[in-house]
Design an enzyme around this catalytic site. Sequence first.
Site, PDB file in Angstrom:
ATOM      1  N   CYS A 188     -14.428  21.367  15.030  1.00 21.19           N
ATOM      2  CA  CYS A 188     -14.411  21.527  16.217  1.00 21.19           C
ATOM      3  C   CYS A 188     -13.763  23.392  16.503  1.00 21.19           C
ATOM      4  CB  CYS A 188     -12.866  21.371  16.909  1.00 21.19           C
ATOM      5  SG  CYS A 188     -12.548  19.166  16.796  1.00 21.19           S
ATOM      6  N   PRO A 191     -12.931  28.596  20.186  1.00 21.30           N
ATOM      7  CA  PRO A 191     -14.236  30.187  20.769  1.00 21.30           C
ATOM      8  C   PRO A 191     -14.460  30.268  19.297  1.00 21.30           C
ATOM      9  CG  PRO A 191     -11.383  30.295  20.675  1.00 21.30           C
ATOM     10  CD  PRO A 191     -11.768  28.749  20.875  1.00 21.30           C
ATOM     11  N   GLY A 192     -14.199  30.660  18.128  1.00 26.83           N
ATOM     12  CA  GLY A 192     -14.518  30.845  16.948  1.00 26.83           C
ATOM     13  C   GLY A 192     -13.145  31.797  16.150  1.00 26.83           C
ATOM     14  N   LYS A 194     -11.026  31.424  13.648  1.00 20.86           N
ATOM     15  CA  LYS A 194     -10.843  30.792  12.483  1.00 20.86           C
ATOM     16  C   LYS A 194     -12.017  30.908  12.469  1.00 20.86           C
ATOM     17  CE  LYS A 194      -6.889  28.019  14.661  1.00 20.86           C
ATOM     18  NZ  LYS A 194      -7.597  27.928  15.824  1.00 20.86           N
ATOM     19  N   ASP A 219     -19.209  22.565  18.020  1.00  9.68           N
ATOM     20  CA  ASP A 219     -18.240  22.454  17.996  1.00  9.68           C
ATOM     21  C   ASP A 219     -19.150  21.202  19.150  1.00  9.68           C
ATOM     22  OD1 ASP A 219     -15.544  23.463  20.132  1.00  9.68           O
ATOM     23  OD2 ASP A 219     -16.674  23.121  21.508  1.00  9.68           O
ATOM     24  N   ASP A 273      -9.236  21.508  13.299  1.00  2.91           N
ATOM     25  CA  ASP A 273      -8.317  21.787  14.684  1.00  2.91           C
ATOM     26  C   ASP A 273      -8.638  21.405  15.810  1.00  2.91           C
ATOM     27  OD1 ASP A 273      -6.455  23.543  15.007  1.00  2.91           O
ATOM     28  OD2 ASP A 273      -7.534  24.645  16.576  1.00  2.91           O
ATOM     29  N   CYS A 326      -1.955  23.082  18.374  1.00  2.04           N
ATOM     30  CA  CYS A 326      -1.336  23.894  19.128  1.00  2.04           C
ATOM     31  C   CYS A 326      -0.550  23.184  19.511  1.00  2.04           C
ATOM     32  CB  CYS A 326      -1.941  24.908  20.156  1.00  2.04           C
ATOM     33  SG  CYS A 326      -2.903  24.446  20.296  1.00  2.04           S
TER      34      CYS A 326
END
Length: 805
Positions: A188, A191-192, A194, A219, A273, A326
């Site tokens: 997942c 927006p990139g 990680k 994604d 994630d 998170c």
Amino acid sequence: MITATVFRRIPRRTKCFSEMGRNRKNKKKNSGWGEKQDRRGYAEIIKENKTFENYYKEQNIIPIEEWEAFMSALKKPLPATFRITGFRGQAEQVLEFVKGNYINNLVTKTQDGDVIDKPYPLPWYPDEAAWQLNHDRQILRKVPALEKLHKFLVSETDSGNISRQELVSMIPPLLLDVKSDHLVLDMCAAPGSKTAQIIEALHADESDKQPEGVVIGNDSDNKRCYIMVHQAKRLNSPCCMVVNHDARFFPKLFFDRPDGKKEQLMYDRILCDVPCSGDGTMRKNTMIWKQWAQTSAISLHNLQKQILHRGTELLAVGGKLVYSTCSFNPIENEAVVSSVLIASEGALQLADVSGLLPGLKRRSGLKSWKVINETPQEYAKPEDVPEKKRRRYIESMWPPSEEDAERINLHRCVRIVPHDQNSGGFFVAVLEKVKRLPNEKEPIVKTVTEVQSTEDTTVSADSTEVTVKDTDVIENAATSSVDEDIADTISTEDAVTSVTPTDDASTEGISEPPQKKVKTERSHFNSFKEDPFNYFDGEEELWPEIKKFYKIDDAFPITQMLTRSFGGKKRNLYYTNKRVKQIILTNQQKLKVINSGIKTLCRSDAEGVDCSFRLSQEGIISIFPFMSDRKVLVEQSDVIKLMSTECPFDYTFSEKMQTQLKTFGQGSIVFVCDPEITDLSQASSKSLIIVGWKGKTSVRSYLDKNSRQHYLRMCGGDVSQSDALSEKQPLETVSRDASGDGPEQDDRTAQEKFAGSANSEEKKKTNKNDETLKEADQGGLSTIKAEEGQVGASDPSEATPVETN
């Protein structure tokens, strides 16, 4: 009737705009250090939610004596953090520059008496590559003492050398422990941020110039995939690819074996994630204070468990998987992890990471928690749930027995809370696969015919069947943002819809309630088909010309070059590593690849040039080691001139550079700057390598504004000169002169004018000044711009840092 409606609305709109204007004026007049106001002019959100407080007090996520400190930290704005990106050599230079020019000299107190905390390196992040400033982003923009630092961060972020990423978001990729030969899946990824960290880790070993590993960023949201493409392309790596699939049903991929059969591809590292309720991001996503509800976790639990389960199926024995959210909620965290661990019957184990990242303040995972409904009412056990609600409250939400919790070492999970180190909230668990799962067979081996048969039955992205989940996910869960500075919260599309699994996507062991199948409308993104990936076969007609012009060594892997079209004039040539090529070619029919490869060569229609392709800054690192021609070793003063002057004449550079330029005809060229080397063969990752163009009497670079500013900074130049140049005439807008004789004639005229004007005493005193050259050449410089524009006009997108293909 229509006229009356129009005249009624005009006064309302006028009044609304006038009030907004007064509000903006008052806000500007009263704004000051530390004042909390919404930058968009809206009323500030009240950071209170009693339901949130009561729920987490019941869950006992922190000791009750720390509750006040916990809530106080949550209500404060999130401090600004940034990370120095890129590969080791360049990152070290940027770090040295940041410390010397922006941090060491930063004042600690302003004239008004306001105290400023200096940025400090995060003690647990390797090589001082991540920094934190204990002030929020709005204050960073407002305070004059920090304004210079803020402008630097914005510029370097746009050029890809800085990433403004949240502290807790940096943790999962570090715990993955990625090596240069690993195959990594980010399930997942958008927006990139990680994903970018993982790519950097793949290239961390400088001795490995061409890593064999691959990073696959996936994604389910097609739009967010393109944002991820921008993040990945800033690193210019040939080892990554962006794909678009539902993580729960990510397809099994295959690779070629020496015996001609296809074997299932298993991943060495997987990052999971997952979409979540996002209440760990309340310090910056303030809308969560208003929207938070305890049922969000209930709605997301099964989705998260399915994604994690699929990840463990794709993980190789001996590999590592990092699961993260998170969120503070144990229903999304420990409950998901414990249910998958118990079902694995010892095949999966929680890794002990307490000795990793020393300096990171963390808490242990919870061993018990409560399942509470919206009333709120606690369900002590699954049997207490009313019959009509049992499709939502599944058994895996409840904590395991004390014996099971101890056996699976649930305390090894990592919890990050805001008041420990002035951060957001986060949860991380590192799983190791020590043997195959109970129902998992050895990696599948198929013949080519069997693989093609499976691909033919794969669900098409153009006609997707989806199943509707609980609708209160939309109402209760925080929506996800594509902004890089916003933490990865729940994606509504991910939570609400699920793609029907393909025949090789196992969901065994996953409890899922009955679902109603409906057809979705075909959106623009769902119906759009990506261009194909056509690799060279080694006998491309256009390659001999390129090879001869740049004197490219036979060792260059030409078969790893590709185009994105079947026929016609090839505009751009891309490059990938060997393993990416193998994955794409073997799985083209079942894998929806959004982007892969770095642009290495671009078609140029410039006249008088012996090669119809020029080099691209994006992919120069891949082809540079194999080139033995069209390279120029330059000094820092030459780089400053090149970055701050538009199409400077050859004779304005150093004698060393002029001598080298005389040996080359017109066409693409590479400038190498490194004070520590004397020969081009000694160029390393620390060397500045800049793609440019040599005209008849002038040169230019192929860089956008922010990249020019970056190179100016690294060489000690004045960045304001680049600003003035961009405002005067951006390089990418230079017009093209189609005539072949005009530029040459105008060049001679320009030189004659310059030589004549230099005879006077006034001009002799100033002819070394760049401004004199511009004044003396009223007509010549503009025609040289046109000459260089022959290349610029052929591909104006080169100056734009964001591309989708």
